[in-house]
Scaffold this motif. Sequence first.
Motif, PDB file in Angstrom:
ATOM      1  N   GLY A  26      24.215  -3.127  40.608  1.00 44.60           N
ATOM      2  CA  GLY A  26      23.887  -3.598  39.269  1.00 44.60           C
ATOM      3  C   GLY A  26      24.347  -5.025  39.067  1.00 44.60           C
ATOM      4  N   HIS A  62      23.811 -12.832  21.504  1.00 44.64           N
ATOM      5  CA  HIS A  62      24.600 -13.329  20.381  1.00 44.64           C
ATOM      6  C   HIS A  62      26.019 -12.771  20.403  1.00 44.64           C
ATOM      7  CE1 HIS A  62      20.450 -14.064  18.822  1.00 44.64           C
ATOM      8  NE2 HIS A  62      21.026 -15.241  18.672  1.00 44.64           N
ATOM      9  N   ASP A 132      18.042   2.726  27.017  1.00 47.43           N
ATOM     10  CA  ASP A 132      17.950   3.146  25.620  1.00 47.43           C
ATOM     11  C   ASP A 132      16.724   4.033  25.454  1.00 47.43           C
ATOM     12  OD1 ASP A 132      20.074   1.499  24.121  1.00 47.43           O
ATOM     13  OD2 ASP A 132      19.071  -0.024  25.344  1.00 47.43           O
ATOM     14  N   GLY A 145      14.026  -4.756  20.068  1.00 46.97           N
ATOM     15  CA  GLY A 145      14.723  -5.992  20.452  1.00 46.97           C
ATOM     16  C   GLY A 145      14.304  -7.192  19.624  1.00 46.97           C
ATOM     17  N   GLN A 293      29.464  -4.715  24.519  1.00 53.85           N
ATOM     18  CA  GLN A 293      28.512  -5.824  24.461  1.00 53.85           C
ATOM     19  C   GLN A 293      28.697  -6.675  25.718  1.00 53.85           C
ATOM     20  OE1 GLN A 293      29.315  -6.689  19.980  1.00 53.85           O
ATOM     21  NE2 GLN A 293      27.328  -7.489  20.558  1.00 53.85           N
TER      22      GLN A 293
HETATM   23  C1  LIG Z   1      17.760  -5.141  22.575  1.00 55.13           C
HETATM   24  C2  LIG Z   1      19.203  -5.412  22.908  1.00 55.13           C
HETATM   25  C3  LIG Z   1      19.806  -6.594  22.510  1.00 55.13           C
HETATM   26  C4  LIG Z   1      21.137  -6.841  22.810  1.00 55.13           C
HETATM   27  N1  LIG Z   1      21.700  -8.000  22.363  1.00 55.13           N
HETATM   28  C5  LIG Z   1      22.996  -8.249  22.647  1.00 55.13           C
HETATM   29  C6  LIG Z   1      23.606  -9.434  22.138  1.00 55.13           C
HETATM   30  O1  LIG Z   1      22.988 -10.229  21.414  1.00 55.13           O
HETATM   31  N2  LIG Z   1      24.907  -9.656  22.455  1.00 55.13           N
HETATM   32  C7  LIG Z   1      25.619  -8.793  23.233  1.00 55.13           C
HETATM   33  O2  LIG Z   1      26.787  -9.068  23.515  1.00 55.13           O
HETATM   34  N3  LIG Z   1      25.064  -7.658  23.707  1.00 55.13           N
HETATM   35  C8  LIG Z   1      23.770  -7.377  23.431  1.00 55.13           C
HETATM   36  N4  LIG Z   1      23.193  -6.221  23.893  1.00 55.13           N
HETATM   37  C9  LIG Z   1      24.003  -5.320  24.753  1.00 55.13           C
HETATM   38  C10 LIG Z   1      23.859  -5.759  26.223  1.00 55.13           C
HETATM   39  O3  LIG Z   1      22.563  -5.491  26.650  1.00 55.13           O
HETATM   40  C11 LIG Z   1      24.878  -5.009  27.092  1.00 55.13           C
HETATM   41  O4  LIG Z   1      26.181  -5.239  26.593  1.00 55.13           O
HETATM   42  C12 LIG Z   1      24.850  -5.492  28.540  1.00 55.13           C
HETATM   43  O5  LIG Z   1      23.538  -5.492  29.045  1.00 55.13           O
HETATM   44  C13 LIG Z   1      25.735  -4.599  29.405  1.00 55.13           C
HETATM   45  O6  LIG Z   1      25.826  -5.165  30.684  1.00 55.13           O
HETATM   46  P1  LIG Z   1      25.885  -4.260  31.992  1.00 55.13           P
HETATM   47  O7  LIG Z   1      26.149  -5.207  33.096  1.00 55.13           O
HETATM   48  O8  LIG Z   1      26.799  -3.127  31.800  1.00 55.13           O
HETATM   49  O9  LIG Z   1      24.421  -3.611  32.133  1.00 55.13           O
HETATM   50  P2  LIG Z   1      22.994  -4.309  32.269  1.00 55.13           P
HETATM   51  O10 LIG Z   1      22.978  -5.652  31.668  1.00 55.13           O
HETATM   52  O11 LIG Z   1      21.996  -3.321  31.754  1.00 55.13           O
HETATM   53  O12 LIG Z   1      22.804  -4.505  33.834  1.00 55.13           O
HETATM   54  C14 LIG Z   1      22.669  -3.415  34.695  1.00 55.13           C
HETATM   55  C15 LIG Z   1      21.852  -3.855  35.899  1.00 55.13           C
HETATM   56  O13 LIG Z   1      21.906  -2.805  36.892  1.00 55.13           O
HETATM   57  C16 LIG Z   1      20.605  -2.669  37.439  1.00 55.13           C
HETATM   58  N5  LIG Z   1      20.464  -1.328  38.003  1.00 55.13           N
HETATM   59  C17 LIG Z   1      20.371  -0.135  37.373  1.00 55.13           C
HETATM   60  N6  LIG Z   1      20.245   0.869  38.263  1.00 55.13           N
HETATM   61  C18 LIG Z   1      20.262   0.293  39.491  1.00 55.13           C
HETATM   62  C19 LIG Z   1      20.165   0.802  40.811  1.00 55.13           C
HETATM   63  N7  LIG Z   1      20.051   2.108  41.069  1.00 55.13           N
HETATM   64  N8  LIG Z   1      20.192  -0.081  41.846  1.00 55.13           N
HETATM   65  C20 LIG Z   1      20.338  -1.415  41.622  1.00 55.13           C
HETATM   66  N9  LIG Z   1      20.434  -1.942  40.378  1.00 55.13           N
HETATM   67  C21 LIG Z   1      20.392  -1.103  39.327  1.00 55.13           C
HETATM   68  C22 LIG Z   1      19.676  -2.901  36.272  1.00 55.13           C
HETATM   69  O14 LIG Z   1      18.360  -3.191  36.714  1.00 55.13           O
HETATM   70  C23 LIG Z   1      20.376  -4.081  35.573  1.00 55.13           C
HETATM   71  O15 LIG Z   1      19.943  -5.315  36.091  1.00 55.13           O
HETATM   72  C24 LIG Z   1      21.887  -5.905  23.556  1.00 55.13           C
HETATM   73  C25 LIG Z   1      21.270  -4.705  23.960  1.00 55.13           C
HETATM   74  C26 LIG Z   1      19.957  -4.454  23.635  1.00 55.13           C
HETATM   75  C27 LIG Z   1      19.337  -3.142  24.049  1.00 55.13           C
END
Ligand SMILES: Cc1cc2nc3c(=O)[nH]c(=O)nc-3n(C[C@H](O)[C@H](O)[C@H](O)COP(=O)(O)OP(=O)(O)OC[C@H]3O[C@@H](n4cnc5c(N)ncnc54)[C@H](O)[C@@H]3O)c2cc1C
Length: 321
Positions: A26, A62, A132, A145, A293
């Motif tokens: 990820g 944001h 989601d 979004g 976030q």
């Molecule tokens: C519409 C929306 C707007 C948002 N706006 C904000 C904001 O303005 N500010 C803020 O702070 N937060 C925001 N968020 C929250 C933000 O999206 C999360 O906090 C953030 O994405 C979490 O990061 P992460 O690294 O845990 O997961 P992610 O960003 O989801 O990254 C996970 C990655 O793992 C990859 N992955 C999944 N399964 C596999 C697999 N089997 N093999 C290889 N890769 C894989 C995915 O493709 C992805 O690229 C928002 C969320 C949504 C839904």
Amino acid sequence: METSTDTGTETLSDHLEDAYEVVVVGGGAAGLNGALMLARSRRTVVVLDAGEPRNAPADGVHGLLGHDGIKPAELLATGRGEVRRYGGHVVRAAVDAVHRDGDGSGAGFVVALADGRTVRARRILVATGLVDDLPDLPGLRERWGHDVVHCPYCHGWEVRDQAIGVLATGPMSVHQALLFRQLSDDVVYFTDDRDLAPGQAGQLAAVGVQVKEGRVTGLEAGGLRLADGALVAREAVVVAPRMRVRADFLAPLGLRPVEHPSGAGDHLPTDQAGQTPVPGVYAAGNVTDPSAQVGAAAAAGAWAGARINAELVMAAATVTS
Ligand SMILES: Cc1cc2nc3c(=O)[nH]c(=O)nc-3n(C[C@H](O)[C@H](O)[C@H](O)COP(=O)(O)OP(=O)(O)OC[C@H]3O[C@@H](n4cnc5c(N)ncnc54)[C@H](O)[C@@H]3O)c2cc1C
């Protein structure tokens, strides 16, 4: 050779070694910050990323100090460049399964990619985020979004002073209505035929949130359509998706998500170091904390990366008699 710059311009490569000290699954904020810590600790590390971060539909990130409003893709491109600058690899690939390494090499795990390749790792950092699951309502998904939102801290400011409708979808919905009321005087809570818990009607009334009874049948440009045919004009709609983690590939290790205490979805529990119940497998970001976030996800990834490095250091320093 892989190269990249801080401006988001990247030269992509799918070069993969046979083995790394750490495989990060990820490449969102959590995974990339974990890899950054590991690469800066001179660990061999690869980030395997399917390229579908959760906030991809959003126009900007944001509430992230120093980067407020940055495009989600730009932030991650910058992060990939930073990991590569220290010798870390970032490869576009989906992971299908993680198995224990049975060949006695001591490497720990074998990671199987969807394209048929495999890579060995001593430690795994799971940072695969969540999906989601949106309510199945006509007109909703395409606006997700933008003017269909879930988080007051992510996009509340952007819908401030608008006519906001909060659609009851789960245990967090009344809480959302109370938080969005901080941003607009005009908030309507749509029950969608769900009962309010004791005390909730009083909470909504206390802050001036109106309650609209009845089933909602769809979203239209001007508002929410009710089963009786009425259209209630709203400019923005708040929903609480069910959050489902992406962790099926861990099943061969016996690692399965469990319900999150909030009732908002599932998660992979970890201890404070990000260690899952399977030794050597860590997790960070939304996969373990659905409320994280971007800043919190990045911080958790950085912390897990540091803990993995410390664990490997201590393993090397262990004296065997
Ligand atoms: C519409 C929306 C707007 C948002 N706006 C904000 C904001 O303005 N500010 C803020 O702070 N937060 C925001 N968020 C929250 C933000 O999206 C999360 O906090 C953030 O994405 C979490 O990061 P992460 O690294 O845990 O997961 P992610 O960003 O989801 O990254 C996970 C990655 O793992 C990859 N992955 C999944 N399964 C596999 C697999 N089997 N093999 C290889 N890769 C894989 C995915 O493709 C992805 O690229 C928002 C969320 C949504 C839904």
